[in-house]
Design a protein around this motif. Sequence first.
Motif, PDB file in Angstrom:
ATOM      1  N   VAL A 188       0.562  32.718 -34.642  1.00 40.71           N
ATOM      2  CA  VAL A 188       0.479  32.522 -32.777  1.00 40.71           C
ATOM      3  C   VAL A 188       0.638  31.263 -32.535  1.00 40.71           C
ATOM      4  N   SER A 189       1.220  31.158 -31.157  1.00 43.67           N
ATOM      5  CA  SER A 189       1.289  29.835 -29.946  1.00 43.67           C
ATOM      6  C   SER A 189       0.595  29.676 -29.225  1.00 43.67           C
ATOM      7  N   ARG A 190       0.269  29.086 -28.464  1.00 41.40           N
ATOM      8  CA  ARG A 190      -0.019  29.305 -27.347  1.00 41.40           C
ATOM      9  C   ARG A 190       0.345  28.483 -26.183  1.00 41.40           C
ATOM     10  N   ARG A 191       0.766  28.411 -25.112  1.00 43.75           N
ATOM     11  CA  ARG A 191       1.329  27.787 -23.410  1.00 43.75           C
ATOM     12  C   ARG A 191       0.608  27.846 -22.420  1.00 43.75           C
ATOM     13  N   VAL A 192       0.946  26.432 -21.494  1.00 46.98           N
ATOM     14  CA  VAL A 192       0.343  26.886 -20.564  1.00 46.98           C
ATOM     15  C   VAL A 192       1.334  26.143 -19.361  1.00 46.98           C
ATOM     16  N   THR A 193       1.373  27.284 -18.157  1.00 47.25           N
ATOM     17  CA  THR A 193       2.461  26.896 -17.356  1.00 47.25           C
ATOM     18  C   THR A 193       1.272  25.982 -15.952  1.00 47.25           C
ATOM     19  N   ARG A 194       1.264  26.692 -14.651  1.00 47.74           N
ATOM     20  CA  ARG A 194       0.883  26.234 -13.534  1.00 47.74           C
ATOM     21  C   ARG A 194       0.178  27.350 -13.528  1.00 47.74           C
ATOM     22  N   MET A 195       0.613  28.782 -13.846  1.00 47.12           N
ATOM     23  CA  MET A 195      -0.203  29.713 -13.059  1.00 47.12           C
ATOM     24  C   MET A 195      -0.674  30.275 -14.312  1.00 47.12           C
ATOM     25  N   ASN A 196      -0.525  30.169 -15.286  1.00 46.62           N
ATOM     26  CA  ASN A 196      -0.262  30.972 -15.839  1.00 46.62           C
ATOM     27  C   ASN A 196      -0.591  30.233 -18.266  1.00 46.62           C
ATOM     28  N   LEU A 197      -1.327  31.396 -18.523  1.00 44.93           N
ATOM     29  CA  LEU A 197      -1.915  30.910 -19.589  1.00 44.93           C
ATOM     30  C   LEU A 197      -1.097  32.535 -20.773  1.00 44.93           C
ATOM     31  N   GLU A 198      -0.378  31.687 -21.646  1.00 46.64           N
ATOM     32  CA  GLU A 198       0.286  32.316 -22.299  1.00 46.64           C
ATOM     33  C   GLU A 198       0.386  31.948 -23.939  1.00 46.64           C
ATOM     34  N   TRP A 199       0.192  32.668 -24.857  1.00 45.80           N
ATOM     35  CA  TRP A 199       0.395  32.777 -25.877  1.00 45.80           C
ATOM     36  C   TRP A 199       1.549  33.783 -26.145  1.00 45.80           C
ATOM     37  N   ARG A 200       2.213  33.503 -27.649  1.00 47.24           N
ATOM     38  CA  ARG A 200       3.368  33.858 -28.339  1.00 47.24           C
ATOM     39  C   ARG A 200       3.475  34.187 -30.038  1.00 47.24           C
ATOM     40  N   ILE A 201       3.538  35.047 -30.074  1.00 44.68           N
ATOM     41  CA  ILE A 201       2.852  35.874 -31.109  1.00 44.68           C
ATOM     42  C   ILE A 201       4.572  35.906 -32.072  1.00 44.68           C
ATOM     43  N   ARG A 202       4.690  35.054 -33.325  1.00 49.08           N
ATOM     44  CA  ARG A 202       6.146  35.359 -33.572  1.00 49.08           C
ATOM     45  C   ARG A 202       6.429  36.261 -34.747  1.00 49.08           C
ATOM     46  N   ASN A 203       7.247  36.641 -34.859  1.00 44.15           N
ATOM     47  CA  ASN A 203       7.307  37.839 -36.391  1.00 44.15           C
ATOM     48  C   ASN A 203       6.588  39.016 -36.116  1.00 44.15           C
ATOM     49  N   LEU A 204       6.596  39.181 -34.704  1.00 43.93           N
ATOM     50  CA  LEU A 204       6.262  41.828 -34.501  1.00 43.93           C
ATOM     51  C   LEU A 204       7.672  41.960 -34.324  1.00 43.93           C
ATOM     52  N   PRO A 205       7.847  42.371 -34.769  1.00 45.55           N
ATOM     53  CA  PRO A 205       9.814  43.444 -35.158  1.00 45.55           C
ATOM     54  C   PRO A 205       9.370  44.440 -34.174  1.00 45.55           C
ATOM     55  N   TYR A 206       8.323  45.165 -33.893  1.00 45.56           N
ATOM     56  CA  TYR A 206       7.972  46.276 -33.093  1.00 45.56           C
ATOM     57  C   TYR A 206       8.822  46.866 -31.287  1.00 45.56           C
ATOM     58  N   SER A 207       8.727  47.904 -31.486  1.00 44.47           N
ATOM     59  CA  SER A 207       9.294  48.027 -29.885  1.00 44.47           C
ATOM     60  C   SER A 207       7.650  47.693 -28.798  1.00 44.47           C
ATOM     61  N   LYS A 218      -4.257  32.670 -14.043  1.00 48.11           N
ATOM     62  CA  LYS A 218      -5.221  32.276 -13.659  1.00 48.11           C
ATOM     63  C   LYS A 218      -6.346  32.634 -12.931  1.00 48.11           C
ATOM     64  N   PRO A 219      -7.247  32.684 -13.580  1.00 54.41           N
ATOM     65  CA  PRO A 219      -8.133  32.667 -11.856  1.00 54.41           C
ATOM     66  C   PRO A 219      -8.548  31.377 -11.366  1.00 54.41           C
ATOM     67  N   LYS A 220      -8.974  31.333  -9.780  1.00 53.30           N
ATOM     68  CA  LYS A 220      -8.655  30.995  -9.007  1.00 53.30           C
ATOM     69  C   LYS A 220      -9.717  29.522  -9.300  1.00 53.30           C
ATOM     70  N   ALA A 221     -10.471  29.797 -10.541  1.00 54.48           N
ATOM     71  CA  ALA A 221     -12.009  29.127 -11.049  1.00 54.48           C
ATOM     72  C   ALA A 221     -11.518  27.482 -11.627  1.00 54.48           C
ATOM     73  N   LEU A 222     -10.518  28.535 -12.716  1.00 61.94           N
ATOM     74  CA  LEU A 222      -9.168  28.068 -13.196  1.00 61.94           C
ATOM     75  C   LEU A 222      -8.345  26.373 -12.848  1.00 61.94           C
ATOM     76  N   LEU A 223      -7.961  27.343 -11.905  1.00 56.81           N
ATOM     77  CA  LEU A 223      -6.696  26.342 -10.990  1.00 56.81           C
ATOM     78  C   LEU A 223      -7.363  25.254 -10.439  1.00 56.81           C
ATOM     79  N   GLU A 224      -8.390  25.589  -9.937  1.00 57.72           N
ATOM     80  CA  GLU A 224      -9.215  24.505  -9.071  1.00 57.72           C
ATOM     81  C   GLU A 224      -9.544  23.294 -10.135  1.00 57.72           C
ATOM     82  N   LEU A 225     -10.325  23.865 -11.142  1.00 61.91           N
ATOM     83  CA  LEU A 225     -10.705  22.799 -12.554  1.00 61.91           C
ATOM     84  C   LEU A 225      -9.021  22.529 -13.212  1.00 61.91           C
ATOM     85  N   GLU A 226      -8.233  23.134 -13.092  1.00 63.19           N
ATOM     86  CA  GLU A 226      -6.792  21.729 -13.944  1.00 63.19           C
ATOM     87  C   GLU A 226      -6.806  21.202 -12.538  1.00 63.19           C
TER      88      GLU A 226
END
Length: 199
Positions: free
Chosen positions: A90-109, A169-177
């Motif tokens: 599991v790794s985490r990323r952020v973009t301007r508008m979103n929080l993102e998680w990537r879970i590698r090595n999951l082969p299922y559909s 991201k909710p409005k409160a988080l965008l304002e905090l950032e």
Amino acid sequence: MTDWLSQLKKAKKSCIVDGKLKKVHFDFGDGREMVEEYNLDTNVVTRRAWRCNKELKGEDKWDVEIGDPEPVYNSDDMPLIRENSNQPIVSRRVTRMNLEWRIRNLPYSLETYSVTADQDSGCLVVRTTNKKYFKKLAIPDLTRLHLLPQQENVTFSHKFNTLIITYKKPKALLELEKSLLEEVEKVQPKHQDMDCKPS
């Protein structure tokens, strides 16, 4: 002002600029340290790591909140975690508008997965219908603001054996950032070497 923003404003801050990254070190004065790396082109955090100093001797490890996990090394300085591991990572990323998680090595559909905003734990819960994977994903960004995750903000996709989970991201988080970025921009870079990069 939120408790978290107040803590960030009071923290002792220093930074360096390394290429396209601004690395900011926060010392909260209670044994906690945080390092954030900002992309100078986007002003988005590319890495956040924590260290809590302990009274015992020895160097404390950094706990990576955003960005790829730190590799674990043995006594010969050889990494114990390899890229080709079959275990989900599991790794985490952020973009301007979103929080993102990537879970590698999951082969299922895609239809195998469900991602639920769990109000009781304040986490996103990932499950597979074949019962081969279960994971609770903490959302410290929301926890610090005393917010619970909302299901309507969750989307996910799957490609290249990677489950990609996006949380709007909710409005409160965008304002905090926005407020935090204003604080970070006040910190003038130092020209001398500084232990600002988790090792």
